[in-house]
Every structure is written in C-alpha cells, then in structure tokens.
Design an enzyme around this catalytic site. Sequence first.
Site, PDB file in Angstrom:
ATOM      1  N   GLY A 140      26.470  45.385  33.193  1.00 36.37           N
ATOM      2  CA  GLY A 140      26.764  46.502  34.867  1.00 36.37           C
ATOM      3  C   GLY A 140      25.152  46.239  35.610  1.00 36.37           C
ATOM      4  O   GLY A 140      24.643  47.221  36.447  1.00 36.37           O
ATOM      5  N   ASP A 187      28.678  44.238  44.538  1.00 39.71           N
ATOM      6  CA  ASP A 187      27.372  43.298  43.296  1.00 39.71           C
ATOM      7  C   ASP A 187      27.456  41.922  44.349  1.00 39.71           C
ATOM      8  O   ASP A 187      26.313  42.262  44.403  1.00 39.71           O
ATOM      9  CB  ASP A 187      28.091  43.067  42.389  1.00 39.71           C
ATOM     10  CG  ASP A 187      29.249  43.854  40.539  1.00 39.71           C
ATOM     11  OD1 ASP A 187      28.197  45.554  41.260  1.00 39.71           O
ATOM     12  OD2 ASP A 187      28.364  43.611  40.024  1.00 39.71           O
TER      13      ASP A 187
HETATM   14  O1  PMV Z   1      29.841  46.718  36.110  1.00 40.59           O
HETATM   15  P1  PMV Z   1      29.161  45.578  37.767  1.00 40.59           P
HETATM   16  O2  PMV Z   1      27.605  46.088  37.816  1.00 40.59           O
HETATM   17  O3  PMV Z   1      30.122  44.354  37.594  1.00 40.59           O
HETATM   18  O4  PMV Z   1      29.543  47.169  38.682  1.00 40.59           O
HETATM   19  C1  PMV Z   1      30.993  46.886  38.923  1.00 40.59           C
HETATM   20  C2  PMV Z   1      31.483  48.160  39.878  1.00 40.59           C
HETATM   21  C3  PMV Z   1      32.432  48.878  39.820  1.00 40.59           C
HETATM   22  O5  PMV Z   1      32.720  49.646  41.665  1.00 40.59           O
HETATM   23  C4  PMV Z   1      32.920  48.976  38.455  1.00 40.59           C
HETATM   24  C5  PMV Z   1      33.532  47.103  40.338  1.00 40.59           C
HETATM   25  C6  PMV Z   1      33.505  47.256  42.055  1.00 40.59           C
HETATM   26  O6  PMV Z   1      33.729  46.000  42.576  1.00 40.59           O
HETATM   27  O7  PMV Z   1      33.021  47.470  42.733  1.00 40.59           O
END
Ligand code: PMV
Length: 354
Positions: A140, A187
């Site tokens: 994450g 991201d």
């Molecule tokens: O898990 P990460 O760091 O890839 O964050 C994802 C964030 C989400 O909101 C779950 C997906 C997105 O596309 O924003």
Amino acid sequence: MSTGSGTVSAEMPGKGNLIVQVRAHGRTARPAAALSSPVVVPHRGVGETVAKIILFGEHSVVYGYPAIAMPLLNLRMRARVEPTGGPSTLRCLDWSGRLEETPERFASTVRAVRAALDFVGDPDGRFRITIEADFPPERGLGSSAAAAGAVIRAILDAHDVSASDQELFELTQNAERVAHGRPSGLDATATASSVPVWFQAGETHAVEINLAAWIIVADSGIHGSTRETVGHVRAEYERSPRTIGRRLAALGRIAESSAEDVRIGDVEALGAKMNEAHAHLAELGVSNDRLDALVEAARSAGAIGAKLTGGGRGGCVIALAATSADADRITRAFGLAGAPNTWVYAPHAYEVAA
Ligand code: PMV
C-alpha cells in the site's frame, strides 16, 4: 546507520527536515533531509520517485471522491537505464533477466518501459534497466506507480527528452492500468510529488499541513493486492449500490473535511476521522485480522487515531501520535505486534509553496 536502542528520539524537526526516524528489522537510522523541490533527476539515464501513504480516501477516490496522500520522501524508488549492445534486461527486486522474459508480476514495469520508449521515439532501444527501492512492494506504499514513474523518468532522461507533468502522469497511469485495472491516479500523482496532495478525479493540488503531531507507518508484513480489493469493493457496490454508495460517500466526506483539520492542526479531529475511516474500510471488507490488530495495538499505546492505508488486506497501517513519547510507545507497540518495519514522520515539516 546505528543499531536501534529500542527508543525513538523524535524531536520536532525544522522545515525541510521531514523525517523523524526509521526503524527496520531492529535498526534505526536518521536519513538525509527531505527533498524541497519536485522529484529530482540528477544524472542522465536516472529517474527517481518516492513511496506514499494515503491519509484519507483510499477506495472512495476510485468513485470520484477526494483523497489526501503524503509522499514519504526518505523511501525512494530509483531507476537507471544504460544502453546495451545485447537484449534489454531488467533487474528489479528479486528478478534479473531479459526484459521480454520478465514475469507477469512486473508487467506494469514492462508496460512503463515500452510506453516511455515509444514516447521518446526509440521503440527498439535496448537498455540495461535497474530499479532499486528503499521500501517493500505490495504494502500500500505505491510501489507499482513509483517503479513505473521512476523508469519512465530514467528513459526520458537517457534520451534527453522532457515531458510535462500531465504527460508523465499519463505514462505512469498507462502502466498502472496493468497493475490495478482502473487506478484513480492517486498513486501516480503522490509518488511523483514532494508535498502532500489533494487528489480528486484527476485534479490535484498541494495540501498545507500544520500538524504538530507524528504519523507512524507500520508494515503488516503481508502482501496486499490492490487489484483484488478494488475488485471486491466494485463487486459489493454492484450488489448493494445504496449501502456501499453511502459508505463510499462517508469516506469521501471524511477526506474532504480532513483538509481543513490538517491545515489548522486539529489533531483530535483527525484522529477521530482516522478511526472512523478504518471502521468504514473494514465494513467494506478491505481490512483483515492482522491490520485490525495493528490498529488496535496503536490505539492501546496512545494513538489518537489509526487506520489502514492503501488497498488493504495487507500492506500498512498508519497511526497518529500527539507527542514524541506517544510516537515512541506506538512504534514499540507495532514492533511487539509483529510489524517488520515502522517509519515515523512529522507531517507538518513539508515545505509547501504558498
Ligand atoms: O494500495 P495502493 O498503494 O496501490 O493504493 C491504492 C489506492 C486505492 O484507492 C485503493 C486504489 C486507487 O486506484 O486509488
């Protein structure tokens, strides 16, 4: 780097000195001062991005609600590309080999390489590509977007081609679609930023943070799959649009109102919102026992609030502490609860241009 003594000496740093302390596998370090300007590309054939955490708005951001994310400026992703006479190769994490034989789990990185080579007009270019990260993947922390962003910048740098922020964003998003399906773009934005960002439906701006507090990031040690959790929320939404829609809207309202809390430094309000957001995310089915246990450990150790961050079902949690003694205690509690890595940040110390 010095061996960890078991304490976190987290004095309030000055502007531009964002990072308080890092602890990994029982060792602590005080890293170099934070970047004070956007991501720097210091040499030819080199690109760099950073890790990020989402303060508020994961998952709901996919549905057009706002989110706030913080780049973690000491956790960098570095890419280097060097021309080669032989076939193109990639070295990344535990993989080293021909680009065309790269395993599926690096598909978004390969897409980033191809898209960047097309962009610079050198689709058949052959390079030795090396990507190194200061932070673990699938936690994450935005590793897929950071890897794509770094390698794209390295290829552009090697060809002496510049691109606008929007073009860099589009190139990174293109690779992120391979990793996540339909990524919000949060991201791609946050891993290329040097300041906290507000993000909503492709629009972004810097967030002013005046928060006399600490954020402790703890790695659960479990790999999370953002594609899987985003797909789960989508399926739930299609099954019960009203119920899930209300929850996503609540997460959106939390993110929206938190911008004012971080601006005026209302630590109590932020902590309460972190707890509330975690409860909603757990109800959406993107937490798990391990994340809930870490969140609980932080609260018992004095955190004002704690929540998962990112896609969930693994990855990291974040906790908010009002004092350095609390940050110290929470960091220890995370360690005792089995977190293999923790990082401590002073979010007020970002330099946000007026
Ligand atoms: O898990 P990460 O760091 O890839 O964050 C994802 C964030 C989400 O909101 C779950 C997906 C997105 O596309 O924003």
